[in-house]
Design a protein around this motif. Structure first.
Motif, PDB file in Angstrom:
ATOM      1  N   THR A 325       2.207  -2.752  -1.710  1.00 10.48           N
ATOM      2  CA  THR A 325       2.194  -3.482  -0.444  1.00 10.48           C
ATOM      3  C   THR A 325       2.559  -4.949  -0.638  1.00 10.48           C
ATOM      4  OG1 THR A 325      -0.151  -4.099  -0.621  1.00 10.48           O
ATOM      5  CG2 THR A 325       0.347  -1.992   0.451  1.00 10.48           C
ATOM      6  N   THR A 326       3.024  -5.557   0.463  1.00  9.82           N
ATOM      7  CA  THR A 326       3.242  -7.010   0.541  1.00  9.82           C
ATOM      8  C   THR A 326       2.847  -7.454   1.942  1.00  9.82           C
ATOM      9  OG1 THR A 326       5.512  -6.861   1.387  1.00  9.82           O
ATOM     10  CG2 THR A 326       5.238  -6.821  -1.021  1.00  9.82           C
ATOM     11  N   GLY A 327       3.092  -8.713   2.237  1.00 10.21           N
ATOM     12  CA  GLY A 327       2.832  -9.227   3.579  1.00 10.21           C
ATOM     13  C   GLY A 327       3.738  -8.625   4.637  1.00 10.21           C
ATOM     14  N   SER A 328       4.772  -7.904   4.214  1.00  3.67           N
ATOM     15  CA  SER A 328       5.662  -7.213   5.160  1.00  3.67           C
ATOM     16  C   SER A 328       5.217  -5.794   5.446  1.00  3.67           C
ATOM     17  CB  SER A 328       7.094  -7.198   4.616  1.00  3.67           C
ATOM     18  OG  SER A 328       7.635  -8.501   4.584  1.00  3.67           O
ATOM     19  N   SER A 329       4.133  -5.350   4.805  1.00  6.38           N
ATOM     20  CA  SER A 329       3.566  -4.020   5.089  1.00  6.38           C
ATOM     21  C   SER A 329       2.654  -4.162   6.290  1.00  6.38           C
ATOM     22  CB  SER A 329       2.774  -3.506   3.883  1.00  6.38           C
ATOM     23  OG  SER A 329       3.533  -3.595   2.703  1.00  6.38           O
ATOM     24  N   ALA A 330       3.042  -3.552   7.410  1.00  6.80           N
ATOM     25  CA  ALA A 330       2.324  -3.817   8.661  1.00  6.80           C
ATOM     26  C   ALA A 330       2.087  -2.546   9.467  1.00  6.80           C
ATOM     27  CB  ALA A 330       3.099  -4.825   9.504  1.00  6.80           C
ATOM     28  N   SER A 331       1.182  -2.658  10.412  1.00  9.23           N
ATOM     29  CA  SER A 331       0.881  -1.676  11.456  1.00  9.23           C
ATOM     30  C   SER A 331       0.698  -0.260  10.903  1.00  9.23           C
ATOM     31  CB  SER A 331       1.911  -1.742  12.579  1.00  9.23           C
ATOM     32  OG  SER A 331       3.205  -1.484  12.147  1.00  9.23           O
ATOM     33  N   ALA A 332       1.652   0.645  11.086  1.00 12.08           N
ATOM     34  CA  ALA A 332       1.482   2.021  10.626  1.00 12.08           C
ATOM     35  C   ALA A 332       1.334   2.099   9.106  1.00 12.08           C
ATOM     36  CB  ALA A 332       2.642   2.892  11.103  1.00 12.08           C
ATOM     37  N   SER A 333       1.907   1.132   8.379  1.00 17.92           N
ATOM     38  CA  SER A 333       1.700   1.080   6.930  1.00 17.92           C
ATOM     39  C   SER A 333       0.235   0.806   6.612  1.00 17.92           C
ATOM     40  CB  SER A 333       2.584  -0.011   6.298  1.00 17.92           C
ATOM     41  OG  SER A 333       3.929   0.380   6.255  1.00 17.92           O
ATOM     42  N   GLU A 334      -0.366  -0.079   7.377  1.00 18.75           N
ATOM     43  CA  GLU A 334      -1.783  -0.369   7.188  1.00 18.75           C
ATOM     44  C   GLU A 334      -2.644   0.791   7.682  1.00 18.75           C
ATOM     45  OE1 GLU A 334      -2.056  -5.133   7.626  1.00 18.75           O
ATOM     46  OE2 GLU A 334      -0.986  -4.125   9.244  1.00 18.75           O
ATOM     47  N   LEU A 335      -2.167   1.466   8.727  1.00 15.39           N
ATOM     48  CA  LEU A 335      -2.904   2.611   9.268  1.00 15.39           C
ATOM     49  C   LEU A 335      -3.013   3.729   8.237  1.00 15.39           C
ATOM     50  CD1 LEU A 335      -4.198   4.355  11.481  1.00 15.39           C
ATOM     51  CD2 LEU A 335      -1.880   4.894  12.285  1.00 15.39           C
ATOM     52  N   ILE A 336      -1.929   4.057   7.545  1.00 16.54           N
ATOM     53  CA  ILE A 336      -1.980   5.162   6.585  1.00 16.54           C
ATOM     54  C   ILE A 336      -2.979   4.856   5.470  1.00 16.54           C
ATOM     55  CG2 ILE A 336      -0.009   4.322   5.202  1.00 16.54           C
ATOM     56  CD1 ILE A 336      -0.776   8.001   5.921  1.00 16.54           C
ATOM     57  N   ILE A 337      -3.038   3.596   5.061  1.00 15.56           N
ATOM     58  CA  ILE A 337      -4.001   3.201   4.031  1.00 15.56           C
ATOM     59  C   ILE A 337      -5.423   3.282   4.567  1.00 15.56           C
ATOM     60  CG2 ILE A 337      -4.780   1.289   2.564  1.00 15.56           C
ATOM     61  CD1 ILE A 337      -1.828   0.310   2.578  1.00 15.56           C
ATOM     62  N   GLY A 400      -5.629  -8.042   7.356  1.00 20.81           N
ATOM     63  CA  GLY A 400      -4.796  -7.496   6.299  1.00 20.81           C
ATOM     64  C   GLY A 400      -5.631  -6.885   5.186  1.00 20.81           C
ATOM     65  N   ILE A 401      -5.025  -5.995   4.441  1.00 16.75           N
ATOM     66  CA  ILE A 401      -5.707  -5.258   3.374  1.00 16.75           C
ATOM     67  C   ILE A 401      -5.452  -5.945   2.035  1.00 16.75           C
ATOM     68  CG2 ILE A 401      -5.870  -3.039   2.184  1.00 16.75           C
ATOM     69  CD1 ILE A 401      -4.781  -1.776   4.827  1.00 16.75           C
ATOM     70  N   ASP A 402      -6.513  -6.366   1.381  1.00 19.53           N
ATOM     71  CA  ASP A 402      -6.389  -7.005   0.072  1.00 19.53           C
ATOM     72  C   ASP A 402      -6.022  -5.968  -0.982  1.00 19.53           C
ATOM     73  OD1 ASP A 402      -7.042  -9.746   0.646  1.00 19.53           O
ATOM     74  OD2 ASP A 402      -9.104  -9.085   0.996  1.00 19.53           O
ATOM     75  N   PRO A 403      -5.141  -6.324  -1.919  1.00 21.47           N
ATOM     76  CA  PRO A 403      -4.732  -5.349  -2.937  1.00 21.47           C
ATOM     77  C   PRO A 403      -5.806  -5.122  -3.992  1.00 21.47           C
ATOM     78  CG  PRO A 403      -3.732  -7.470  -3.403  1.00 21.47           C
ATOM     79  CD  PRO A 403      -4.454  -7.620  -2.082  1.00 21.47           C
ATOM     80  N   THR A 404      -5.806  -3.934  -4.537  1.00 24.28           N
ATOM     81  CA  THR A 404      -6.659  -3.635  -5.690  1.00 24.28           C
ATOM     82  C   THR A 404      -6.224  -4.498  -6.871  1.00 24.28           C
ATOM     83  OG1 THR A 404      -6.782  -1.338  -4.916  1.00 24.28           O
ATOM     84  CG2 THR A 404      -7.513  -1.793  -7.178  1.00 24.28           C
ATOM     85  N   ILE A 405      -4.908  -4.595  -7.051  1.00 23.58           N
ATOM     86  CA  ILE A 405      -4.321  -5.445  -8.091  1.00 23.58           C
ATOM     87  C   ILE A 405      -3.330  -6.381  -7.419  1.00 23.58           C
ATOM     88  CG2 ILE A 405      -2.869  -5.511 -10.155  1.00 23.58           C
ATOM     89  CD1 ILE A 405      -4.030  -2.788 -10.905  1.00 23.58           C
ATOM     90  N   ASN A 406      -3.577  -7.671  -7.543  1.00 28.53           N
ATOM     91  CA  ASN A 406      -2.719  -8.674  -6.907  1.00 28.53           C
ATOM     92  C   ASN A 406      -1.567  -9.045  -7.825  1.00 28.53           C
ATOM     93  OD1 ASN A 406      -1.944 -10.661  -4.920  1.00 28.53           O
ATOM     94  ND2 ASN A 406      -2.749 -12.201  -6.332  1.00 28.53           N
TER      95      ASN A 406
END
Length: 469
Positions: A325-337, A400-406
């Protein structure tokens, strides 16, 4: 006789002239009425907008007088949104729903060069573009544009935060980019140029689907760039190949995926899993007015086992899933997670996601706001925010969803997408094969401010949508 003919011609001219003056006003009033009625019924924040209150008008005449004060439907629409660009950053209206519908199918006018835009490290008013990926079969692909290329000029003009829209998002059918050397965030223009032409093109959102053998594991890798419903069968076919390959670990690369269809997200969730058919994947929260008249079950998105009525979903039955993921991962991308979190182990690698937890619906000017019986006098349609979406446990990440590994992308070393040495993919593979969670990326990577990307001007940008029930 001659005088009579002249008088008749003058009368006809007067009638035609009169019609041409009144007809646009009649159409405009009809569009304004459609806007108010649609937002009054469906808009998520309807209760917070005084002008959308059910008690706003005592008579139809009062309502008509109010609507007549807006000569431009765009202005009326904007005036009725809740805390524009603070809370509601995403509702929009279009004067041509044909273009909107095409964007939902992945069809846009494009050169095929998908790029991001960043401010210079030192002179922050200057902007450079970097190529994220190139769509196969497009002009950019045919001319040899590659991921990782940096450009600082368009048509000989230096890109700035004031002119980048005019240079890159105009109605012009072509432009020339001037490449540059990255120079640690302050790119230096070189002599290489590419002249690129736009054409109408439908992008397959499945950019890469492959199986990687690493550390004794069969790892599936899917770079998926949009939740585009008319490609769901092809997505299902990719999962059939993963099953045949014996994939037990899966990486889904959503780094440039701004979202799309909620229905597609539920189908993808079942392709990843398969053991939760009929269970709750997500819940839609609409405004009180709408939720009082619709069946509660109609607003629950469940794990399906089919696409449509007949196509069986190819499921991997995984208990672990990895997303890039990045800051361009949005909406339905966040929904699936978020939707998978209550069901299986979910890990993300990259940077924090965009933070879009709400969805929209297309409203047409018709008696029930669907395409059926649409008003033929105009092509206006709305895409207002109508719902908040949460997972089975009533949770979402509004910021926004924080990454497990940044680990951010390095614009000086983008790597090749799908290559196991590409930095973000390599780190995800390491997490799978070793379980190592600590960040090991080069601490000198500079994270520069983003001001947009090649999809920013698309009608469908960062959208998550449902079908009106």
């Amino acid at each position: 006789m001659k005088k009579s003919i002249v008088l008749n011609l003058l009368l006809i001219t007067f009638i035609i002239s009169g019609c041409s003056k009144t007809e646009p006003n009649q159409i405009n009033n009809g569009v304004n009425s459609f806007i108010w009625n649609g937002l009054n019924k469906f808009y998520l924040w309807q209760e917070k907008i005084p002008d959308l209150s059910d008690r706003k008008f005592s008579t139809d005449q009062q309502k008509n007088n109010y609507l007549a004060t807006y000569n431009n439907p765009d202005n009326l629409f904007e005036s009725l949104l809740y805390q524009r660009n603070i809370v509601d950053k995403w509702s929009w209206i279009v004067s041509d729903y044909v273009t909107l519908e095409q964007s939902f199918q992945g069809t846009t006018e494009t050169t095929g060069m998908e790029f991001g835009l960043k401010r210079f490290k030192t002179n922050s008013s200057n902007v450079f573009g970097y190529v994220r990926y190139v769509v196969p079969g497009t002009d950019a692909a045919n001319k040899g544009v590659k991921r990782g290329m940096i450009f600082t000029k368009v048509n000989g003009t230096t890109i700035t935060d004031k002119n980048y829209r005019d240079l890159l998002f105009s109605k012009s059918n072509s432009y020339t980019i001037h490449l540059a050397n990255y120079n640690s965030g302050d790119p230096i223009t070189n002599s290489t140029t590419y002249s690129l032409s736009k054409s109408s093109f439908t992008e397959n959102p499945i950019h890469i689907a492959k199986t990687i053998d690493e550390g004794g594991k069969k790892i599936g890798y899917l770079m998926y760039n949009s939740f585009t419903a008319n490609f769901d069968s092809k997505l299902n076919l990719a999962f059939s190949k993963f099953k045949t390959d014996g994939v037990k670990d899966l990486i889904i690369d959503l780094r440039y995926n701004g979202g799309g269809s909620v229905r597609t997200a539920t189908r993808l969730a079942s392709m990843i899993t398969g053991q939760f058919t009929g269970d709750i994947f997500a819940k839609q929260l609409w405004n009180k007015k709408y939720m009082s008249i619709v069946s509660p079950d109609a607003l629950i998105d469940r794990f399906p086992d089919k696409i449509g009525n007949s196509e069986i979903i190819n499921s991997l039955n995984l208990t672990n899933i990895y997303f890039i993921t990045t800051g361009s991962s949005a909406s339905a991308s966040e929904l699936i997670i978020n939707g998978l979190l209550p069901h299986i182990n979910v890990k993300t690698v990259g940077t924090k996601t965009h933070g879009k937890y709400v969805g929209s619906v297309t409203l047409y000017d018709s008696p029930n706001f669907t395409k059926s019986g649409v008003n033929q006098n105009h092509n206006w349609a709305m895409q207002p925010i109508v719902l908040e979406i949460v997972n089975k446990n009533n949770y979402n990440d509004k910021d926004g969803i924080d990454p497990t590994i940044n680990i951010p992308e390095s614009y000086g070393n983008m790597g090749v997408l799908g290559d196991k040495n590409e930095p973000l993919l390599a780190r995800t593979i390491e997490l799978i094969t070793t379980g190592k969670r600590g960040s090991v990326y080069n601490k000198t990577i500079i994270e520069l401010e983003s001001i947009g990307n090649s999809k920013s001007n698309n009608p469908n940008y960062n959208n998550m949508y449902v079908d009106l029930k």
